[in-house]
Design a protein around this motif. Sequence first.
Motif, PDB file in Angstrom:
ATOM      1  N   MET A 185      71.551   8.632 -57.351  1.00 30.69           N
ATOM      2  CA  MET A 185      70.857   8.338 -58.606  1.00 30.69           C
ATOM      3  C   MET A 185      69.960   9.508 -59.006  1.00 30.69           C
ATOM      4  N   LEU A 190      66.568   6.910 -62.869  1.00 34.88           N
ATOM      5  CA  LEU A 190      65.480   6.082 -62.357  1.00 34.88           C
ATOM      6  C   LEU A 190      64.424   5.876 -63.444  1.00 34.88           C
ATOM      7  N   ALA A 193      65.625   3.323 -65.854  1.00 33.58           N
ATOM      8  CA  ALA A 193      65.578   1.976 -65.275  1.00 33.58           C
ATOM      9  C   ALA A 193      64.158   1.425 -65.329  1.00 33.58           C
ATOM     10  N   ALA A 194      63.216   2.261 -64.972  1.00 31.19           N
ATOM     11  CA  ALA A 194      61.823   1.812 -64.997  1.00 31.19           C
ATOM     12  C   ALA A 194      61.385   1.494 -66.417  1.00 31.19           C
TER      13      ALA A 194
ATOM     14  N   LEU B 159      70.353  -4.672 -64.727  1.00 31.12           N
ATOM     15  CA  LEU B 159      70.195  -3.363 -64.102  1.00 31.12           C
ATOM     16  C   LEU B 159      70.888  -3.428 -62.745  1.00 31.12           C
ATOM     17  N   VAL B 163      68.331  -1.250 -57.457  1.00 31.14           N
ATOM     18  CA  VAL B 163      67.205  -0.581 -58.108  1.00 31.14           C
ATOM     19  C   VAL B 163      66.201  -1.618 -58.615  1.00 31.14           C
ATOM     20  N   LEU B 167      62.247  -1.930 -57.623  1.00 24.92           N
ATOM     21  CA  LEU B 167      61.194  -1.784 -58.626  1.00 24.92           C
ATOM     22  C   LEU B 167      60.300  -3.022 -58.633  1.00 24.92           C
TER      23      LEU B 167
END
Lengths: 205, 205, 205, 205
Positions: A185, A190, A193-194, B159, B163, B167
């Motif tokens: 990834m 990332l 995604a956050a 998602l 991940v 998170l």
Amino acid sequence: MTAHGPQASEQNKRPNTGAAKRRILDAAARLFRQRGFARCTVRELADAVGIQSGSLFHHFKSKDDILFAVMEEVIVDIDAALAERLDEATTAEAKIRALIHTQLVFTHGPRANATAVLVHEWAALSTEGQAALLERRRRYFDRWHAVFLLARQDGLVNLDPTVLQQLLHGAVVWTAYWYDPDGPMTLDELESAALSLVLKSAPVS
Amino acid sequence: MTAHGPQASEQNKRPNTGAAKRRILDAAARLFRQRGFARCTVRELADAVGIQSGSLFHHFKSKDDILFAVMEEVIVDIDAALAERLDEATTAEAKIRALIHTQLVFTHGPRANATAVLVHEWAALSTEGQAALLERRRRYFDRWHAVFLLARQDGLVNLDPTVLQQLLHGAVVWTAYWYDPDGPMTLDELESAALSLVLKSAPVS
Amino acid sequence: MTAHGPQASEQNKRPNTGAAKRRILDAAARLFRQRGFARCTVRELADAVGIQSGSLFHHFKSKDDILFAVMEEVIVDIDAALAERLDEATTAEAKIRALIHTQLVFTHGPRANATAVLVHEWAALSTEGQAALLERRRRYFDRWHAVFLLARQDGLVNLDPTVLQQLLHGAVVWTAYWYDPDGPMTLDELESAALSLVLKSAPVS
Amino acid sequence: MTAHGPQASEQNKRPNTGAAKRRILDAAARLFRQRGFARCTVRELADAVGIQSGSLFHHFKSKDDILFAVMEEVIVDIDAALAERLDEATTAEAKIRALIHTQLVFTHGPRANATAVLVHEWAALSTEGQAALLERRRRYFDRWHAVFLLARQDGLVNLDPTVLQQLLHGAVVWTAYWYDPDGPMTLDELESAALSLVLKSAPVS
DNA sequence: CATGAATGAGCCTTCATTCAT
DNA sequence: AATGAATGAAGGCTCATTCAT
């Protein structure tokens, strides 16, 4: 990456004076992260730098002072980096992305060690050291808060800004424990995604 | 002597010995969290328990062993609590809520100290200690993973499950640093907020 | 010689607890005098006592604290010894003799080491340590002063009492550097010689 | 640069070097007296002189060597000063007064610091250093002894000359601890007081 | 001569651990 | 089980001294 301290603009009478400090700070960040501040001895640190333990104290007053310097440098730098990134972002979403991006870059990039030390070893800092850094910390989190206030105004998010900000910050900081920059990834993925976590509907990649 | 923690319903290995061990573990969790494992001396711990430092070693082989015991106990308990809670949850959303709930209760409830120690002082554990606890840790996170796999199947989240799980876990664990159980926000509200992060569209309370 | 500290009247649960302190103080007085406080290491002291250097710190907080204890003990004792001797003296001359006698006995007798340390290492004492002992010192010298005021009243001496007292005290203290108790001159003869210094006409032996 | 002490009339070994040595010796005498030789660091000394610590070692082989130089200089000077004064004195009483005068002037005058160091830090001197100065010391005290032998012959005193000499010397040296040159008593008055101590009947000023 | 970074031996002190009582 | 004195291996730090510049 241009300015890590005020030594850069010094007259170069002693070209290697600042270099020793630099090497000590880098090694300290790495060792304090790997082994923990309390478990890392000054002799270990000196060995890693390639000097004698006593020589450390020509550059820093104490072991505590080295920890403080590592933390101060990274706290100043991450705040500056965030400020710059936020300036370039125009929309609320872009600003949130800037928050995440900056924290991720410091967490996993070349400043990863110092950043981890800042997060982990706060309690190891002297009371005075903590007091001296609190203002900088507050400034950094104020930037986060301002962005989330704006995002709320724009209807971009639908949770209490304070809570959302803290949850996101935790999610991002915590990537230090599981995300592998060398894995499949990318940091950008990332980041996306956050970001999708906090946006109302999340149609991200 | 009635309530030293929620562990009162333990198996009675020994009639009298247990009490001292209990008080040591509770004090250790509190002190290791407050001051850090390395900065906390066995004398401080003994003082907190009300015994002499030498007496600690009748109950535990070493200071490291006390840290291990604190961690092992909480890791076993949190896994058991999660298992129970997951059993009672029928829908994928309820199961995610169970993940969040369990982690939050351990992070802010009566086991907060031990939970914080588990999170913070992992690096202080000996290599053997880490190895001995990894299996338990893996089991706990497998439960998280299974839930997110299910949620993904159900279309509840959009998602990558791995991940998203990480998170969320980070966001929840990090509440230790900012959430105040005595503040205006209830744990239930915090739970709902965290839940809304990961659900596709977020119909928050 | 009867009471050197408050430990004597303790219950004898640990018969050798006070003994270690005693041995440390005696060795410290000897070594601090021979080698000087700053040049004497705690390892030397521990070796002289027959224990490990770390064990010293079970009985005393620091090396400074040992110095303080040595000084405090002797300052208390010499003041008490002088008070007792003065009580027994009826005439002014006898009282002056008591002053000289007490100082000489402490300077050359079994307490010679501690007395020399008290005189020599005052500057090595911490500011707080000095403050704590000043009151005792003042009390001791007040006794000297009272005696010389009386002697002046009686017409026994014909110099300013303050000056005379200081000159005599210096003369007696200084005997530490040249008088040999094992030499041909007895302490009594030395005492008489010192006494004859201050008496108006000096027909002493 | 004109007056660093009464040593201005030294033989000019080197035109420029002397000044630095002079300043080092003066600062050393002052600091060694104030703080004690062992507690005074070469950095403190260098700071007081206004140079770097490393530069001290261009002028003196070692810290010990500086102490030796301070002592040697003052011991040579006081002996020379005494010799000169004794030459000018014709009677035994005048000679005793010369002994007292010289010692008092060195103890309280411009050479007070070095004189105090000589008295106090003898034990800090290396064995070789002590040996090297003993001959000078002996010469100085021989002068005292000769005077007291003469005084005894003249019937001026009636105690053993050796003992009397030592008692007087102690009384005078000890004035360093209590006499204040800026106080109400002049050095001359102190000199007379000391003199009256040793004379058979004391016709004080 | 001066500098000041570097040395490295040694200092005082801490602290987990042991063990006779 | 409990004590607490003793251990002894480090630990952080100091400081006189050296030496390349």
